[in-house]
Scaffold this motif. Structure first.
Motif, PDB file in Angstrom:
ATOM      1  N   VAL A  98      45.562  38.664  32.375  1.00 25.48           N
ATOM      2  CA  VAL A  98      45.640  38.581  33.729  1.00 25.48           C
ATOM      3  C   VAL A  98      46.809  37.823  34.662  1.00 25.48           C
ATOM      4  CG1 VAL A  98      43.194  38.632  33.870  1.00 25.48           C
ATOM      5  CG2 VAL A  98      44.344  36.350  33.871  1.00 25.48           C
ATOM      6  N   LEU A 111      39.624  33.381  43.946  1.00 28.35           N
ATOM      7  CA  LEU A 111      39.803  33.204  42.294  1.00 28.35           C
ATOM      8  C   LEU A 111      38.589  33.530  41.542  1.00 28.35           C
ATOM      9  CD1 LEU A 111      41.670  29.943  42.453  1.00 28.35           C
ATOM     10  CD2 LEU A 111      42.521  32.246  42.582  1.00 28.35           C
ATOM     11  N   THR A 148      37.259  41.201  36.955  1.00 31.79           N
ATOM     12  CA  THR A 148      38.084  41.571  35.717  1.00 31.79           C
ATOM     13  C   THR A 148      37.042  41.391  34.595  1.00 31.79           C
ATOM     14  OG1 THR A 148      39.171  39.224  35.538  1.00 31.79           O
ATOM     15  CG2 THR A 148      40.149  41.002  36.387  1.00 31.79           C
ATOM     16  N   THR A 149      36.113  40.382  34.739  1.00 32.07           N
ATOM     17  CA  THR A 149      35.022  40.196  33.593  1.00 32.07           C
ATOM     18  C   THR A 149      34.205  41.449  33.225  1.00 32.07           C
ATOM     19  OG1 THR A 149      35.375  37.906  33.600  1.00 32.07           O
ATOM     20  CG2 THR A 149      33.318  38.707  32.371  1.00 32.07           C
ATOM     21  N   SER A 201      47.581  41.373  36.371  1.00 31.49           N
ATOM     22  CA  SER A 201      46.620  41.484  37.548  1.00 31.49           C
ATOM     23  C   SER A 201      47.507  40.959  38.670  1.00 31.49           C
ATOM     24  CB  SER A 201      45.573  40.406  37.286  1.00 31.49           C
ATOM     25  OG  SER A 201      44.512  40.469  38.393  1.00 31.49           O
ATOM     26  N   ILE A 216      36.130  35.380  30.790  1.00 28.63           N
ATOM     27  CA  ILE A 216      36.293  34.481  31.764  1.00 28.63           C
ATOM     28  C   ILE A 216      37.572  33.435  31.329  1.00 28.63           C
ATOM     29  CG2 ILE A 216      35.407  32.633  33.073  1.00 28.63           C
ATOM     30  CD1 ILE A 216      32.845  34.392  32.892  1.00 28.63           C
ATOM     31  N   THR A 240      42.952  35.384  38.859  1.00 28.22           N
ATOM     32  CA  THR A 240      41.865  34.784  38.560  1.00 28.22           C
ATOM     33  C   THR A 240      42.000  33.177  38.444  1.00 28.22           C
ATOM     34  OG1 THR A 240      42.805  34.705  36.159  1.00 28.22           O
ATOM     35  CG2 THR A 240      41.390  36.892  37.162  1.00 28.22           C
ATOM     36  N   GLY A 280      38.117  37.417  41.523  1.00 27.91           N
ATOM     37  CA  GLY A 280      39.084  37.809  40.893  1.00 27.91           C
ATOM     38  C   GLY A 280      38.666  37.975  39.281  1.00 27.91           C
ATOM     39  N   THR A 281      38.130  36.756  39.108  1.00 26.83           N
ATOM     40  CA  THR A 281      37.860  36.345  37.537  1.00 26.83           C
ATOM     41  C   THR A 281      36.524  37.371  37.224  1.00 26.83           C
ATOM     42  OG1 THR A 281      38.494  34.214  37.864  1.00 26.83           O
ATOM     43  CG2 THR A 281      37.019  34.446  36.099  1.00 26.83           C
ATOM     44  N   ALA A 300      43.569  44.874  39.200  1.00 23.61           N
ATOM     45  CA  ALA A 300      42.408  44.299  38.278  1.00 23.61           C
ATOM     46  C   ALA A 300      41.903  45.026  37.236  1.00 23.61           C
ATOM     47  CB  ALA A 300      41.462  43.650  39.204  1.00 23.61           C
TER      48      ALA A 300
END
Length: 307
Positions: free
Chosen positions: A235, A83, A90-91, A239, A229, A255, A86-87, A160
């Motif tokens: 997402v 997690l 993408t950020t 995602s 975030i 995420t 993934g966060t 992503a």
């Protein structure tokens, strides 16, 4: 006693009475208004800490910070690293898109655009900030992803890259608007001095205006990171829910916010370990955003220019 004395006494009496009433009531009212946000924040922290502690007391930290996340399997595991990955992925994609475009827009609006053009372009750009995030999510899934598939054949339907790009588009108005305000706050005399010494407008922008406004610019970027975030709907829709630990942005990732949405939809029963994992993830997310906001305040104080 003449009329002037009577009037003066009446005014003094009225002022004294009004002051006594307002001085007693209004400070308490304003204190209550100021306490709402503090009490709310403390309540959120208390709920997260109390329920997350039930999760951390049952799951060892070695498992929490592992790469395996399968909360609904026969032998559940609660590794949070997929997690976090993934966060962060993408950020990072979102900021790669938002920072150069947002700063470029801010520089143009504050330094090169005419006042008439600025009045037209800035409201149009800020319309992006008013679009619901669920609309951005469907835009990422139904338009951006198919478009990217023509360029990247290995791109999965849920990935992503697409939500990261769309989150960056969503953050552009925030970075552009705050950075423009920071640049406009630079005294005009500094620009005029640089131009008077023979610098071009472009040289003045990058050698004088941007360094002078760096605290506001950095604060806008850090706030953009915090916004990315904490993003949820984009997402969640685009995602996917893959819980694999990977750095491949063409694959599906989940995420922290998407995990919370998935489980609050009814997958985890109340009082179960999976249910309490929601609060653990929420606490980690809260700590992330808190640290980022503290970083923004530190940067703003450290590099703030006083004129």
């Amino acid at each position: 006693m003449d009329d002037k004395t009577k009037v003066r006494d009446i005014i003094r009496t009225n002022i004294s009475t009004k002051r006594q009433t307002s001085d007693k009531v209004m400070p308490s009212f304003f204190l209550l208004m100021a306490s709402v946000s503090v009490i709310t924040t403390l309540g959120i922290i208390a709920v997260l800490v109390v329920d997350a502690s039930k999760f951390f007391s049952a799951v060892p930290l070695t498992e929490v910070f592992s790469t395996k996340l399968a909360p609904l399997s026969a032998n559940p595991s609660y590794g949070i690293l997929p997690l976090i990955t993934g966060t962060l992925m993408t950020t990072i994609i979102a900021m790669i898109v938002a920072v150069p475009i947002g700063l470029g827009a801010a520089i143009y609006l504050s330094q090169f655009a005419s006042s008439k053009l600025r009045r037209i372009l800035k409201p149009m750009m800020e319309i992006l900030a008013g679009i619901p995030t669920i609309v951005y999510g469907f835009f990422a899934y139904s338009f951006v992803t198919p478009l990217l598939m023509n360029v990247i054949p290995s791109l999965q339907a849920k990935n992503a890259l697409s939500p990261g790009i769309v989150m960056g588009i969503m953050i552009i108005p925030m970075i552009a608007s705050l950075s423009e305000d920071a640049m406009n706050s630079v005294p005009e005399i500094m620009r005029e001095g640089a131009l008077g010494l023979g610098a071009t407008k472009l040289e003045t922008t990058f050698n004088v205006v941007v360094p002078a406004a760096i605290s506001g610019i950095m604060a806008s970027i850090v706030l953009g990171v915090s916004r990315a975030i904490g993003e949820t709907m984009i997402v969640t829709i685009a995602s996917g829910s893959s819980k694999n630990f990977t750095f491949d942005i063409t694959q599906s990732m989940q995420t922290m916010t998407a995990y919370i949405v998935e489980f609050t939809s009814g997958d985890a029963g109340g009082g179960t370990l999976g249910y309490y994992s929601l609060y653990a993830v929420g606490l980690v997310l809260f700590i992330f955003t808190l640290l980022i906001n503290l970083l923004a305040q530190y940067i703003s104080r450290k590099y703030r220019e006083v004129y």
